[in-house]
Design a protein around this motif. Sequence first.
Motif, PDB file in Angstrom:
ATOM      1  N   GLU A   1     -29.984   2.829  79.658  1.00  0.00           N
ATOM      2  CA  GLU A   1     -29.243   2.814  78.332  1.00  0.00           C
ATOM      3  C   GLU A   1     -29.149   4.535  78.156  1.00  0.00           C
ATOM      4  O   GLU A   1     -27.951   4.899  77.600  1.00  0.00           O
ATOM      5  N   SER A   2     -30.173   5.182  78.284  1.00  0.00           N
ATOM      6  CA  SER A   2     -30.194   6.647  78.190  1.00  0.00           C
ATOM      7  C   SER A   2     -29.267   7.396  79.094  1.00  0.00           C
ATOM      8  O   SER A   2     -28.523   8.334  78.634  1.00  0.00           O
ATOM      9  N   PHE A   3     -29.462   6.853  80.421  1.00  0.00           N
ATOM     10  CA  PHE A   3     -28.472   7.545  81.063  1.00  0.00           C
ATOM     11  C   PHE A   3     -26.941   7.288  80.907  1.00  0.00           C
ATOM     12  O   PHE A   3     -26.070   8.015  81.110  1.00  0.00           O
ATOM     13  N   MET A   4     -26.623   6.160  80.251  1.00  0.00           N
ATOM     14  CA  MET A   4     -25.352   5.985  79.933  1.00  0.00           C
ATOM     15  C   MET A   4     -25.135   6.799  78.835  1.00  0.00           C
ATOM     16  O   MET A   4     -23.690   7.241  78.832  1.00  0.00           O
ATOM     17  N   LYS A   5     -25.846   7.025  77.782  1.00  0.00           N
ATOM     18  CA  LYS A   5     -25.568   7.759  76.619  1.00  0.00           C
ATOM     19  C   LYS A   5     -25.438   9.150  77.277  1.00  0.00           C
ATOM     20  O   LYS A   5     -24.358   9.949  76.726  1.00  0.00           O
ATOM     21  N   ILE A   6     -26.202   9.646  78.177  1.00  0.00           N
ATOM     22  CA  ILE A   6     -26.057  11.092  78.554  1.00  0.00           C
ATOM     23  C   ILE A   6     -24.743  11.274  79.101  1.00  0.00           C
ATOM     24  O   ILE A   6     -24.241  12.144  78.905  1.00  0.00           O
ATOM     25  N   TRP A   7     -24.314  10.186  80.160  1.00  0.00           N
ATOM     26  CA  TRP A   7     -22.949  10.471  80.568  1.00  0.00           C
ATOM     27  C   TRP A   7     -21.949  10.417  79.620  1.00  0.00           C
ATOM     28  O   TRP A   7     -20.890  11.407  79.587  1.00  0.00           O
ATOM     29  N   LYS A   8     -21.830   9.501  78.668  1.00  0.00           N
ATOM     30  CA  LYS A   8     -20.960   9.501  77.561  1.00  0.00           C
ATOM     31  C   LYS A   8     -20.728  10.632  76.905  1.00  0.00           C
ATOM     32  O   LYS A   8     -19.770  11.004  76.223  1.00  0.00           O
ATOM     33  N   ASN A   9     -21.950  11.049  76.456  1.00  0.00           N
ATOM     34  CA  ASN A   9     -22.048  12.430  75.655  1.00  0.00           C
ATOM     35  C   ASN A   9     -22.177  13.794  76.183  1.00  0.00           C
ATOM     36  O   ASN A   9     -22.729  14.823  75.670  1.00  0.00           O
ATOM     37  N   SER A  10     -21.833  13.702  77.577  1.00  0.00           N
ATOM     38  CA  SER A  10     -22.392  14.958  78.184  1.00  0.00           C
ATOM     39  C   SER A  10     -21.495  16.095  77.715  1.00  0.00           C
ATOM     40  O   SER A  10     -22.187  17.406  77.820  1.00  0.00           O
ATOM     41  N   ASP A  11     -20.498  16.020  77.003  1.00  0.00           N
ATOM     42  CA  ASP A  11     -19.655  17.056  76.574  1.00  0.00           C
ATOM     43  C   ASP A  11     -20.169  17.549  75.235  1.00  0.00           C
ATOM     44  O   ASP A  11     -20.093  18.687  74.799  1.00  0.00           O
ATOM     45  N   ARG A  12     -21.229  17.061  74.741  1.00  0.00           N
ATOM     46  CA  ARG A  12     -22.229  17.481  73.509  1.00  0.00           C
ATOM     47  C   ARG A  12     -23.121  18.342  73.828  1.00  0.00           C
ATOM     48  O   ARG A  12     -23.645  18.863  73.037  1.00  0.00           O
ATOM     49  N   TYR A  13     -23.760  18.351  75.197  1.00  0.00           N
ATOM     50  CA  TYR A  13     -24.723  19.138  75.658  1.00  0.00           C
ATOM     51  C   TYR A  13     -24.535  20.668  75.257  1.00  0.00           C
ATOM     52  O   TYR A  13     -23.338  21.085  75.813  1.00  0.00           O
ATOM     53  N   ASP A  14     -25.191  21.494  74.707  1.00  0.00           N
ATOM     54  CA  ASP A  14     -24.698  22.794  74.369  1.00  0.00           C
ATOM     55  C   ASP A  14     -26.233  23.480  75.067  1.00  0.00           C
ATOM     56  O   ASP A  14     -27.348  23.593  74.323  1.00  0.00           O
TER      57      ASP A  14
END
Length: 187
Positions: A52-65
């Motif tokens: 689930e975490s890897f799915m969230k990471i993929w979906k929210n990758s544009d939020r990483y700063d």
Amino acid sequence: MSILLENHIVELLLERNDKAMSLLYEHYGDTLLGVAFKVVRNEELAQDVLQESFMKIWKNSDRYDPNKAKLFTWLFRIVRNTSIDKLRSVNTKSDKEIQIDVSDVYKLGTEGVNPELMDVQDNLDKLDDKYQIVLDALFFQGMTQQEASDELNIPLGTIKSRLKIGLRELRKIYGSVLLLTSMLYIF
């Protein structure tokens, strides 16, 4: 992990390149599985959390700063928060199974509560930035007070003071009963 490899992974994530996920799994998978296991204490649940975490990471990758946190810190938080959510979900499910006949336990009096006023996060912008940052870190990013102190580079005593003052200011917006009810919806 080298900074070059980490930067490469970040670039691939931002480009939405599938290779980023395989590199993340290869270099961080075991450690992040350990983080999940430490919280949920169950191998099967920990593996579910990691997926689930890897799915969230993929979906929210544009939020990483990268200016706000190192890649591992960001990944760690996602896995930790997903683990906590999973644990709560499992506990809630078992609580419901146990209390089938009890329907009025913990009823909150919500008469006269305006649902539009219940979104605490929307009203944070009415507070000074210094209080917003602390409340966001503690309630919406799931940090402990010590983690917020470390991450924000603010002394622990100041974190506690800003939390107290921020909640007092929100109480002025909502009233004490509404604030309590609102905070229950957060958790």
